[in-house]
Design an enzyme around this catalytic site. Structure first.
Site, PDB file in Angstrom:
ATOM      1  N   ASP A 139       9.660 -21.520 -48.839  1.00 55.31           N
ATOM      2  CA  ASP A 139      10.621 -21.288 -49.923  1.00 55.31           C
ATOM      3  C   ASP A 139      11.379 -22.584 -50.215  1.00 55.31           C
ATOM      4  OD1 ASP A 139      12.904 -19.877 -51.431  1.00 55.31           O
ATOM      5  OD2 ASP A 139      11.675 -18.175 -50.820  1.00 55.31           O
ATOM      6  N   HIS A 172      17.962 -19.836 -52.416  1.00 52.40           N
ATOM      7  CA  HIS A 172      16.986 -18.740 -52.449  1.00 52.40           C
ATOM      8  C   HIS A 172      16.380 -18.494 -51.074  1.00 52.40           C
ATOM      9  CE1 HIS A 172      13.111 -16.763 -53.476  1.00 52.40           C
ATOM     10  NE2 HIS A 172      13.832 -16.201 -54.428  1.00 52.40           N
ATOM     11  N   ASN A 263       8.791 -10.370 -60.892  1.00 51.79           N
ATOM     12  CA  ASN A 263       9.802  -9.648 -61.659  1.00 51.79           C
ATOM     13  C   ASN A 263       9.409  -9.566 -63.129  1.00 51.79           C
ATOM     14  OD1 ASN A 263      11.175  -9.657 -59.249  1.00 51.79           O
ATOM     15  ND2 ASN A 263      12.557 -11.308 -59.812  1.00 51.79           N
ATOM     16  N   SER A 327      11.644 -10.910 -54.588  1.00 54.11           N
ATOM     17  CA  SER A 327      11.887 -11.904 -53.539  1.00 54.11           C
ATOM     18  C   SER A 327      12.688 -11.309 -52.393  1.00 54.11           C
ATOM     19  CB  SER A 327      12.657 -13.101 -54.106  1.00 54.11           C
ATOM     20  OG  SER A 327      11.817 -13.988 -54.775  1.00 54.11           O
TER      21      SER A 327
END
Length: 589
Positions: A139, A172, A263, A327
């Site tokens: 990530d 994130h 998404n 996520s």
């Protein structure tokens, strides 16, 4: 196991990536435009060629065998030349994926991770390097100074800046890490795992974007370090052969890969890459009412669902905050996988266990897959364990008929030793129709075989097919897995080579009977491969043969075959192309 070789040098040439082409001022002489590409090679010669014609090489990823992926700056002419090499597997412009999140953890209770914690299931221990699962967050990095993460954090690698400091500068990755593995320390939040060893592969920059080559490098690093789980809360709408190579490599080397589905909303077939890939568990997002989240991608690739709306987790600087997205759902599953692998499961066994114990919450299979992940159920010690699909592959078989034929290679096992049956189904993904089925009786604790399934009357239009295997034991417990293959374009009739002329003359010298064939052959596709002359007896046994390697569209020559046997009856000529198509003709002697 091959290790990653990473070479980083400052790229002086302006690079235009997948997001658009750069423009230069009018009225000036400009050099040929270049881009950063990933080049997948299959031989040392191709690797050398790709390196030689690059303006700059920034990274080399070594897969198994001779296969590599070279990332560098290339002109279009260089890429066109590489595309013409048969030992270059692919070229692709080095695109980007981005963090999947951005809409703002009751989820821990909902997936029964708290029940697992009460049973002393933490995913690890508090001693670095000794026991416990190793979970890699692939990530934007991890804020390893966060009070909920610092104890579990072991190490990381920064593929964006090419150093060993994987500190998060986006937030994130830190939020994802907290859901997967925040410590139970009476402050902040708690994760699905609470004591697993936490690692960070920083592949996304401060804006949440990462190149395909860096993401692939992070996945490969996770595998080469021997980590158990890799979480990918990132994605995009385009597939990448480089990232696919990395997923295959990691899965084959024991890593359980979990990815956010995306998404893109509840439109059909909206799952993003790399969650689409069969080596990866695709996770959709649900809300507090067990409904599919309004933003969650859906499609046949969805394998599991997990909480993804208003998930509370760790944030930069030591705080907590809520975020929504697939996520946030993905690390619930990654943490559950870490719990299982801490208990001795392999990545494939853990994947099967997560599916078999998921909770059906009444959504469609394209929304929930096998159901909502349930950590406690996955960790329960059932007296009758489910059988396991250890491996499943689907391989197209080249034939001369109009059918699409596939070999399904499979291996199953059961720790209770009470295997009962294996059921196979071949489905055309285009129309969802069942093409073929097979049922095999099995027994004891393991079984394996290769089974031929046929899609009759296929039109050769490169359809995608999926084989599903369901293995059942004598108590009715079952497990399943799927494998998908895209049929090659059916060019058998068009590509078959032709015998243009064929004549035979014979003579006898001493004890030898000799036959000489003169021949000319051609192939419209220009991929001639071999010409063989055989001398046969009356029972069609081959007495002698000789072959010539040929190439291109046309070839001619002569062969001599001989025998001491006076029972010679026929001379047969066979021409074969590189695809295995062949044509034969005979002459009596």
């Amino acid at each position: 196991m091959l290790m990653i070789d990473v070479f980083r040098r400052e790229v002086l040439t302006k690079i235009t990536a997948a997001i658009g082409l750069s423009s230069l001022g009018a009225g000036r002489a400009v050099a040929q435009e270049v881009n950063e590409y990933n080049v997948g090679t299959a031989s040392p010669a191709a690797e050398q060629a790709a390196s030689d014609v690059a303006n700059e090489v920034s990274q080399v990823l070594n897969w198994d065998g001779d296969e590599k992926t070279i990332t560098g700056v290339y002109s279009q002419e260089a890429i066109d030349n590489l595309d013409n090499r048969p030992d270059v597997r692919y070229t692709e412009i080095n695109g980007t994926y981005q963090a999947i999140s951005e809409t703002r953890p009751w989820g821990i209770d909902r997936v029964d991770a708290d029940v697992a914690h009460s049973n002393d299931e933490t995913g690890g221990d508090d001693t670095d390097g000794e026991g416990g699962a190793h979970v890699s967050i692939i990530d934007s990095g991890v804020d390893y100074g966060h009070g909920d993460l610092t104890t579990n954090y072991i190490d990381g690698k920064d593929f964006v800046n090419d150093d060993g400091d994987a500190m998060d500068d986006n937030g994130h990755g830190t939020h994802v890490a907290g859901t997967g593995d925040a410590e139970d320390n009476d402050q902040g939040v708690i994760g699905v795992c609470t004591a697993a060893h936490l690692h960070a592969a920083k592949v996304l920059n401060s804006d949440g974007y990462g190149s395909w080559s860096n993401i692939a490098a992070g996945i490969k690093w996770t595998a080469d370090q021997g980590h158990d789980v890799g979480n990918l809360s990132l994605g995009g709408t385009s597939g990448s052969r480089t990232v696919r190579d990395a997923c295959q490599y990691a899965y084959d080397n024991g890593v359980l890969l979990v990815a956010a589905a995306g998404n893109e909303g509840p439109s059909p077939n909206s799952v993003l890459y790399p969650a689409v890939y069969e080596e990866v568990i695709a996770v959709s997002a649900t809300d507090r009412s067990d409904d599919i989240a309004r933003f969650s991608s859906t499609g046949p690739e969805i394998e599991l669902a997990a909480p993804g709306v208003n998930v509370l987790s760790t944030t930069l600087g030591g705080g907590t905050g809520e975020k929504s997205g697939t996520s946030m759902a993905s690390p619930h599953v990654a943490g559950a996988g870490g719990q299982l692998m801490d208990n001795g499961y392999t990545n494939r066994e853990a994947r099967t266990k997560l599916r078999d114990t998921a909770e059906d919450i009444g959504l469609s299979s394209t929304e929930q897959g096998h159901g909502l992940v349930n950590v406690a159920a996955a960790l329960s010690d059932d007296s009758n364990s489910s059988p396991t699909v250890d491996s499943l592959s689907l391989t197209e078989v080249e034939t001369d008929n109009d059918d699409a034929e596939f070999d399904v290679g499979w291996q199953v096992s059961d720790s209770d030793g009470d295997l009962d049956s294996v059921d196979l189904t071949l489905t055309d993904d285009t129309d969802g129709e069942t093409e073929d089925t097979a049922s095999i009786d099995v027994s004891d604790d393991s079984a394996s075989d290769t089974t031929r399934l046929v899609a009759s009357g296929d039109d050769g239009s490169s359809n995608s097919y999926t084989a599903e295997l369901i293995v059942t034991d004598t108590n009715g417990a079952s497990s399943s897995d799927t494998a998908t293959e895209t049929e090659s374009e059916d060019t058998t009739d068009a590509s078959a080579p032709t015998i243009d002329s064929f004549s035979v003359s014979t003579r006898t010298t001493g004890v030898w009977f000799r036959a000489e064939s003169d021949w000319a052959v051609s192939d419209d596709d220009g991929d001639l491969d071999a010409v063989t002359t055989e001398l046969l007896d009356s029972d069609q046994n081959v007495l002698d043969s000789t072959s010539s390697n040929v190439s291109g569209s046309n070839a001619s020559g002569s062969h001599e075959v001989r025998t001491r046997n006076s029972d010679s009856d026929v001379v047969r000529l066979t021409v074969t192309d590189a695809a295995g198509n062949h044509t034969s003709d005979t002459r009596d002697v």
